[in-house]
Design a protein around this motif. Structure first.
Motif, PDB file in Angstrom:
ATOM      1  N   PHE A  19      42.352  42.532  51.899  1.00 29.78           N
ATOM      2  CA  PHE A  19      41.483  42.995  52.978  1.00 29.78           C
ATOM      3  C   PHE A  19      41.245  44.505  52.876  1.00 29.78           C
ATOM      4  CE2 PHE A  19      43.355  39.101  54.803  1.00 29.78           C
ATOM      5  CZ  PHE A  19      42.209  38.451  55.208  1.00 29.78           C
ATOM      6  N   ILE A  20      42.293  45.247  52.537  1.00 21.17           N
ATOM      7  CA  ILE A  20      42.163  46.711  52.396  1.00 21.17           C
ATOM      8  C   ILE A  20      41.189  47.048  51.280  1.00 21.17           C
ATOM      9  CG2 ILE A  20      43.401  48.846  51.820  1.00 21.17           C
ATOM     10  CD1 ILE A  20      45.899  47.582  53.072  1.00 21.17           C
ATOM     11  N   TYR A  21      41.346  46.389  50.140  1.00 15.16           N
ATOM     12  CA  TYR A  21      40.483  46.698  48.995  1.00 15.16           C
ATOM     13  C   TYR A  21      39.016  46.368  49.279  1.00 15.16           C
ATOM     14  CZ  TYR A  21      44.744  47.260  46.190  1.00 15.16           C
ATOM     15  OH  TYR A  21      45.940  47.685  45.688  1.00 15.16           O
ATOM     16  N   VAL A  22      38.768  45.243  49.917  1.00 13.16           N
ATOM     17  CA  VAL A  22      37.381  44.848  50.182  1.00 13.16           C
ATOM     18  C   VAL A  22      36.726  45.824  51.163  1.00 13.16           C
ATOM     19  CG1 VAL A  22      35.857  43.053  51.073  1.00 13.16           C
ATOM     20  CG2 VAL A  22      37.811  42.419  49.656  1.00 13.16           C
ATOM     21  N   LEU A  28      49.494  48.243  41.007  1.00 11.23           N
ATOM     22  CA  LEU A  28      50.482  47.163  41.047  1.00 11.23           C
ATOM     23  C   LEU A  28      51.557  47.429  42.097  1.00 11.23           C
ATOM     24  CD1 LEU A  28      51.019  46.303  37.255  1.00 11.23           C
ATOM     25  CD2 LEU A  28      50.207  44.739  39.028  1.00 11.23           C
ATOM     26  N   TRP A  29      52.033  48.672  42.172  1.00  9.23           N
ATOM     27  CA  TRP A  29      53.087  49.026  43.135  1.00  9.23           C
ATOM     28  C   TRP A  29      52.585  48.880  44.570  1.00  9.23           C
ATOM     29  CZ3 TRP A  29      52.497  52.880  46.767  1.00  9.23           C
ATOM     30  CH2 TRP A  29      51.393  53.730  46.585  1.00  9.23           C
ATOM     31  N   PHE A  30      51.323  49.245  44.796  1.00  6.87           N
ATOM     32  CA  PHE A  30      50.752  49.176  46.141  1.00  6.87           C
ATOM     33  C   PHE A  30      50.589  47.713  46.574  1.00  6.87           C
ATOM     34  CE2 PHE A  30      47.101  49.465  49.146  1.00  6.87           C
ATOM     35  CZ  PHE A  30      47.691  50.321  50.069  1.00  6.87           C
ATOM     36  N   ASN A  31      50.197  46.860  45.629  1.00 10.17           N
ATOM     37  CA  ASN A  31      50.067  45.435  45.938  1.00 10.17           C
ATOM     38  C   ASN A  31      51.391  44.861  46.430  1.00 10.17           C
ATOM     39  OD1 ASN A  31      47.518  45.803  44.831  1.00 10.17           O
ATOM     40  ND2 ASN A  31      48.052  44.860  42.872  1.00 10.17           N
ATOM     41  N   LYS A  32      52.474  45.212  45.745  1.00 12.86           N
ATOM     42  CA  LYS A  32      53.793  44.688  46.116  1.00 12.86           C
ATOM     43  C   LYS A  32      54.268  45.275  47.449  1.00 12.86           C
ATOM     44  CE  LYS A  32      55.157  43.910  41.307  1.00 12.86           C
ATOM     45  NZ  LYS A  32      56.069  44.295  40.201  1.00 12.86           N
ATOM     46  N   LYS A  33      53.949  46.545  47.691  1.00 13.33           N
ATOM     47  CA  LYS A  33      54.398  47.204  48.917  1.00 13.33           C
ATOM     48  C   LYS A  33      53.713  46.619  50.159  1.00 13.33           C
ATOM     49  CE  LYS A  33      54.851  51.822  50.989  1.00 13.33           C
ATOM     50  NZ  LYS A  33      56.318  51.719  51.158  1.00 13.33           N
ATOM     51  N   ILE A  34      52.412  46.404  50.078  1.00 10.54           N
ATOM     52  CA  ILE A  34      51.652  45.913  51.231  1.00 10.54           C
ATOM     53  C   ILE A  34      51.739  44.396  51.348  1.00 10.54           C
ATOM     54  CG2 ILE A  34      49.362  45.827  52.312  1.00 10.54           C
ATOM     55  CD1 ILE A  34      50.637  48.600  52.256  1.00 10.54           C
ATOM     56  N   GLY A  35      51.835  43.725  50.225  1.00  9.08           N
ATOM     57  CA  GLY A  35      51.776  42.259  50.205  1.00  9.08           C
ATOM     58  C   GLY A  35      50.449  41.817  49.634  1.00  9.08           C
ATOM     59  N   GLU A  36      50.484  40.931  48.661  1.00  3.05           N
ATOM     60  CA  GLU A  36      49.268  40.612  47.912  1.00  3.05           C
ATOM     61  C   GLU A  36      48.206  39.927  48.758  1.00  3.05           C
ATOM     62  OE1 GLU A  36      50.580  38.553  44.361  1.00  3.05           O
ATOM     63  OE2 GLU A  36      50.630  40.462  43.278  1.00  3.05           O
ATOM     64  N   TRP A  37      48.593  39.126  49.736  1.00  2.00           N
ATOM     65  CA  TRP A  37      47.586  38.478  50.572  1.00  2.00           C
ATOM     66  C   TRP A  37      46.885  39.500  51.474  1.00  2.00           C
ATOM     67  CZ3 TRP A  37      46.505  37.576  55.762  1.00  2.00           C
ATOM     68  CH2 TRP A  37      45.587  36.550  56.015  1.00  2.00           C
ATOM     69  N   ALA A  72      47.444  31.859  43.799  1.00  2.00           N
ATOM     70  CA  ALA A  72      47.245  30.437  43.503  1.00  2.00           C
ATOM     71  C   ALA A  72      48.495  29.840  42.870  1.00  2.00           C
ATOM     72  CB  ALA A  72      46.037  30.249  42.591  1.00  2.00           C
ATOM     73  N   GLY A  73      49.114  30.584  41.941  1.00  2.00           N
ATOM     74  CA  GLY A  73      50.326  30.102  41.305  1.00  2.00           C
ATOM     75  C   GLY A  73      51.493  29.987  42.266  1.00  2.00           C
ATOM     76  N   THR A  74      51.429  30.725  43.383  1.00  2.00           N
ATOM     77  CA  THR A  74      52.500  30.702  44.379  1.00  2.00           C
ATOM     78  C   THR A  74      52.363  29.552  45.365  1.00  2.00           C
ATOM     79  OG1 THR A  74      52.727  33.109  44.235  1.00  2.00           O
ATOM     80  CG2 THR A  74      53.634  32.044  46.196  1.00  2.00           C
ATOM     81  N   ILE A  75      51.138  29.256  45.786  1.00  2.00           N
ATOM     82  CA  ILE A  75      50.963  28.285  46.875  1.00  2.00           C
ATOM     83  C   ILE A  75      50.633  26.877  46.395  1.00  2.00           C
ATOM     84  CG2 ILE A  75      50.190  30.150  48.406  1.00  2.00           C
ATOM     85  CD1 ILE A  75      47.358  28.965  48.214  1.00  2.00           C
ATOM     86  N   LEU A 123      38.160  47.170  43.304  1.00  2.00           N
ATOM     87  CA  LEU A 123      37.885  45.759  43.051  1.00  2.00           C
ATOM     88  C   LEU A 123      38.856  45.180  42.026  1.00  2.00           C
ATOM     89  CD1 LEU A 123      33.999  45.217  42.762  1.00  2.00           C
ATOM     90  CD2 LEU A 123      35.545  44.179  44.421  1.00  2.00           C
ATOM     91  N   GLY A 124      39.272  46.009  41.089  1.00  2.00           N
ATOM     92  CA  GLY A 124      40.045  45.537  39.942  1.00  2.00           C
ATOM     93  C   GLY A 124      41.239  44.657  40.266  1.00  2.00           C
ATOM     94  N   PRO A 125      42.137  45.082  41.182  1.00  2.00           N
ATOM     95  CA  PRO A 125      43.357  44.286  41.411  1.00  2.00           C
ATOM     96  C   PRO A 125      43.109  42.924  42.049  1.00  2.00           C
ATOM     97  CG  PRO A 125      43.579  46.543  42.253  1.00  2.00           C
ATOM     98  CD  PRO A 125      42.128  46.337  41.943  1.00  2.00           C
ATOM     99  N   ILE A 126      41.937  42.709  42.644  1.00  2.00           N
ATOM    100  CA  ILE A 126      41.736  41.506  43.454  1.00  2.00           C
ATOM    101  C   ILE A 126      41.844  40.228  42.626  1.00  2.00           C
ATOM    102  CG2 ILE A 126      40.059  40.238  44.858  1.00  2.00           C
ATOM    103  CD1 ILE A 126      39.073  42.900  45.949  1.00  2.00           C
ATOM    104  N   TYR A 127      41.218  40.197  41.453  1.00  2.00           N
ATOM    105  CA  TYR A 127      41.209  38.963  40.654  1.00  2.00           C
ATOM    106  C   TYR A 127      42.622  38.535  40.254  1.00  2.00           C
ATOM    107  CZ  TYR A 127      39.447  35.507  37.338  1.00  2.00           C
ATOM    108  OH  TYR A 127      39.170  34.337  36.666  1.00  2.00           O
ATOM    109  N   PRO A 128      43.436  39.412  39.633  1.00  2.00           N
ATOM    110  CA  PRO A 128      44.793  38.955  39.289  1.00  2.00           C
ATOM    111  C   PRO A 128      45.636  38.603  40.504  1.00  2.00           C
ATOM    112  CG  PRO A 128      44.504  41.305  38.798  1.00  2.00           C
ATOM    113  CD  PRO A 128      43.154  40.755  39.086  1.00  2.00           C
ATOM    114  N   ILE A 129      45.399  39.265  41.644  1.00  2.00           N
ATOM    115  CA  ILE A 129      46.138  38.913  42.861  1.00  2.00           C
ATOM    116  C   ILE A 129      45.832  37.475  43.266  1.00  2.00           C
ATOM    117  CG2 ILE A 129      46.243  39.315  45.357  1.00  2.00           C
ATOM    118  CD1 ILE A 129      46.024  42.297  44.788  1.00  2.00           C
TER     119      ILE A 129
END
Length: 396
Positions: free
Chosen positions: A283-286, A270-279, A327-330, A316-322
């Motif tokens: 790409f990094i995870y894939v 979760l912390w890494f997602n916020k640091k890098i940016g969820e969008w 979607a809720g943001t845009i 793979l795990g974080p991708i789905y909730p991201i």
């Protein structure tokens, strides 16, 4: 209001746990199903086809059913019908048809939980990560149980556990949500109703608005592919390890390792997602899971394969909730529920379609075709995500 909000969140987590349990059960059972019913890869994969039919019907009717009958446990009973047919140990055609009911019911568990949580105005990202970690817990625990039942004469009794969980979920949702509309439930915790779009004020149907958003279709296609990868690994990796890496009777636990990694990744990163940016972080995870799948494919050894599969789940795990958060943001507030309902239900269709394709190909070339297929699907995810917009979109 805060206490009610946490009670609602707990009910959503139970629903997504049941969905995870359903997705995690089948992998260790596939070799036993082939043995009991005397069917090959292609025929046993018909299970995924009927599951696809159920999910597609769920995706198509989610908006109507929730607007007409409110938010609650109606579809839990449809899921229970499917589980009852599965538990009976019925002939293979009946067992296959049962997955239509199971797929339909599960699509509402996925869609309802994601749509509701994405509509919250506070702590959405953290709660989404936690809720989907609970999904991973369900998917991780299920193979531990189904691996044991796969060795028993009455292997189908594993679905009695499903019936118990579905019943518990139905009671939870009836008590918590009482078949009310989502806006009324959110008002109970102090959240105002979403602002109407200009199109709604002009009388444009919600279905038309949702389907008019290009971003919704891109994210639906992305989730279709992502969930296809996720469930294909969870479903076929046990067969792959047994046939290609000479694994034994305990190979089913590798599936638990995959789902366990997925669970841990959704919380630990979760912390890494916020640091890098969820969008950007997607790409990094894939790319990371692409590299790990290459190791599983090219290194002919059981232990490294098992370890890499667990790390594939982790990244793979974080991708789905991201994606759900994005979607809720845009997407405009009034259309979030319907859009995420469509996206997540469409993802369930991917969970059925890609495992079937895997089985159909494996019937001609062998299960070794699993890895190149997964790698091509992961490459497709990179391409699709590059076209998903970063900022709020308008109807076009």
């Amino acid at each position: 209001m805060r206490r009610r909000g946490w009670i609602q969140f707990a009910a959503l987590c139970l629903a997504i746990y049941v969905a995870g349990w359903n997705d995690g059960t089948l992998g260790p059972l596939l070799p036993r199903l082939q043995e009991v019913y005397h069917v090959g890869y292609a025929v046993v994969s018909l299970i995924f086809v009927t599951n696809f039919v159920g999910f597609f019907l769920g995706a198509s009717t989610y908006l109507y059913v929730t607007d007409r009958f409110g938010y609650g446990s109606v579809t839990s009973f449809i899921l229970a019908i499917g589980n009852s047919l599965q538990a009976s140990g019925a002939p293979f055609p009946v067992f296959v048809i049962a997955h239509i009911f199971a797929g339909y019911g599960e699509s509402f568990l996925d869609a309802g939980s994601n749509a509701f949580l994405a509509s919250l105005s506070e702590n959405t990202s953290t709660k989404m990560g936690i809720m989907h970690a609970i999904y991973g817990v369900g998917a991780m625990c299920a193979p531990l149980v189904s691996t044991q039942f796969a060795r028993l004469p009455r292997w189908s009794f594993v679905y009695l556990v499903h019936i118990g969980l579905v019943t518990l979920n139905a009671i939870s949702q009836m008590v918590t949500f009482r078949f009310r509309r989502q806006d009324d439930i959110l008002a109970e915790i102090g959240q105002p109703p979403p602002q109407k779009t200009k199109e709604s004020e002009a009388g444009v149907n919600k279905y038309k608005q949702v389907f008019g958003l290009r971003a919704v279709h891109l994210m639906a296609f992305f989730i279709f592919t992502y969930v296809g990868v996720e469930v294909t690994i969870g479903g076929w990796i046990v067969t792959y390890v047994i046939n290609e890496r000479h694994g034994g009777a305990n190979s089913g636990y590798i599936s638990s390792g995959f789902w366990g990694g997925l669970t841990l990744g959704r919380v630990a990163l979760l912390w890494f997602n916020k640091k890098i940016g969820e969008w950007r972080v997607i790409f990094i995870y894939v790319v990371l899971v692409l590299g790990l799948e290459l190791v599983v494919w090219l290194v002919d050894s059981l232990l490294p394969s098992a370890i890499c599969v667990a790390f594939v789940g982790f990244f793979l795990g974080p991708i789905y909730p991201i994606v759900m958060n994005h979607a809720g943001t845009i997407i405009q507030e009034e259309l979030i529920s319907g859009s995420i309902g469509w996206i997540s239900s469409f993802g369930g269709a991917g969970a059925a379609a890609f495992p079937f394709i895997t089985g159909a190909i494996a019937s001609g070339t062998g299960i070794g075709s699993l890895q190149p297929l997964l790698i091509s699907m992961m490459g497709l995810m990179l391409v699709i995500w590059a076209f998903v917009p970063r900022n709020r979109v308008q109807m076009k």
